[in-house]
Design an enzyme around this catalytic site. Structure first.
Site, short mmCIF file in Angstrom:
data_model
loop_
_atom_site.label_atom_id
_atom_site.label_comp_id
_atom_site.label_asym_id
_atom_site.label_seq_id
_atom_site.Cartn_x
_atom_site.Cartn_y
_atom_site.Cartn_z
N GLN A 238 10.08 -7.27 -4.91
CA GLN A 238 8.98 -6.30 -4.93
C GLN A 238 9.59 -4.90 -4.90
OE1 GLN A 238 5.48 -8.01 -4.67
NE2 GLN A 238 7.07 -9.30 -5.54
N ALA B 60 -3.17 -6.73 -1.08
CA ALA B 60 -2.02 -7.33 -1.75
C ALA B 60 -1.36 -6.35 -2.72
CB ALA B 60 -2.44 -8.59 -2.49
N HIS B 61 -0.27 -6.81 -3.34
CA HIS B 61 0.52 -5.93 -4.20
C HIS B 61 -0.25 -5.50 -5.46
CE1 HIS B 61 2.44 -9.87 -5.98
NE2 HIS B 61 1.17 -9.76 -6.29
N ASN B 62 0.04 -4.25 -5.85
CA ASN B 62 -0.51 -3.63 -7.07
C ASN B 62 -2.03 -3.46 -7.05
OD1 ASN B 62 2.17 -5.16 -8.18
ND2 ASN B 62 1.78 -3.27 -9.30
#
Length: 353
Positions: free
Chosen positions: A201, A242-244
């Site tokens: 990440q 969460a990511h993005n």
């Protein structure tokens, strides 16, 4: 801390009705008003308490019409919005009460970090990594970790036990409560045969100005680019981003909301507790999502939804009336099917004759 009605009216730009010299040193609910306290009236259903409160000072709206005499001991300050005025006062008191300054000797600050020497608070056992940049009037409470290359804007408060991973950017006037984790790895894995291989990440998290993050909330860093929390967003405790993910301006979420990866949320949205959003979907501006709603597809701007899977609020409430009746309806349907089958047999027998 003690303030006179005149001082408070000057701060709020309000109009005094009563004794401008009366002083208060605390706040109280209007139904529980005590001498020496300030109260407020914003909801008309509490109007009756204004005429019997023991509080010394009350904030009321400019357009509020007195129906009878108030207590002689009560002074009024008229303002455009009593609730907003109260919030302004409480913020001022909170800032004055909690104002801390100085750098504790038991903190660690990298020599490459840019840290103002005045109007700054860094508590005991704070770790500040390489190339960190802190704005003016930043407060970082004990046991917090600020990773390498992090930037934190003016007037931001980082409470005890917060972890901000490398490369994250925090705007001005933000508040991050204890236990929050900003920039932990997103849940990214690729399955090879029977094993999961970690996908690095490499992005970061960006919090724009005026964002508040609740206790034990986690915001994952992006796989690449940034997970973005836009200006004015308010997140409650125990939320997972969460990511993005991108959260639009002035959106608010209650506790235990979960947002899956790469979902885009518009501005001015509201989400009730325990709502869950699937990944790679888009939520339009001004959407209202009820508690425990499950969202698995895009939602157009302006809709109000609830349920799992979520449907429009009006349809949900109509459906909820039917839910308790389903067992009886099922039995009735079964009986009707038996009767229809019986009629079919009778018709068939008649035709055969």
């Amino acid at each position: 801390m003690e303030f006179s009605a005149q001082q408070i009216a000057s701060i709020l730009k309000g109009k005094i009705e009563g004794n401008p010299e009366v002083k208060v040193n605390n706040f109280s609910k209007i139904e529980e008003g005590k001498p020496g306290t300030l109260t407020f009236l914003a909801n008309p259903k509490y109007s009756s308490f204004l005429y019997q409160t023991n509080a010394s000072l009350a904030l009321i709206n400019d357009n509020f019409i007195l129906e009878k005499k108030i207590p002689d001991t009560l002074t009024l300050i008229r303002v455009p919005d009593a609730y907003a005025a109260l919030a302004q006062l409480m913020n001022l008191v909170d800032q004055a009460r909690n104002k801390k300054q100085g750098i504790h000797s038991m903190s660690f600050i990298s020599p490459t970090a840019l840290v103002p020497q005045q109007d700054i608070y860094i508590g005991a056992f704070v770790f500040i990594g390489e190339n960190v940049q802190l704005g003016e009037n930043v407060a970082i409470y004990p046991n917090s970790y600020i990773g390498d290359n992090v930037s934190i804007g003016d007037n931001t408060i980082i409470y005890a036990g917060v972890n901000i991973y490398d490369g994250c950017r925090i705007g001005k006037n933000c508040i991050i409560h204890s236990g929050a984790v900003i920039g932990s790895d997103g849940f990214g894995f690729a399955k090879e045969n029977e094993e999961y291989k970690k996908i690095p990440q490499l992005g970061n998290v960006v919090l724009e100005d005026d964002v508040e993050i609740g206790a034990n909330t986690t915001i994952d860093r992006a796989v690449m680019d940034s997970t973005i929390i836009r200006k004015g967003v308010k997140l409650d405790n125990l939320i997972q981003i969460a990511h993005n993910v991108e959260v639009g301006e002035n959106t608010a979420m209650a506790a235990q909301v979960g947002i899956s990866g790469s979902t885009k949320i518009g501005k001015n949205c509201i989400m009730g507790g325990q709502a869950g959003l699937g990944g790679h979907i888009k939520i339009g501006d001004g959407v209202s999502i009820g508690a425990q709603a499950g969202i698995i597809s895009n939602i157009e701007a302006g809709r109000s939804i609830i349920g799992s899977p979520a449907i429009d609020v009006k349809n949900f409430f109509r459906s909820s009336i039917i839910f308790p009746k389903l067992p009886d309806l099922y039995r009735q349907l079964g009986q009707l099917q038996k009767e229809v089958e019986s009629l079919k047999k009778e018709i068939q027998q008649t035709n055969d004759k």
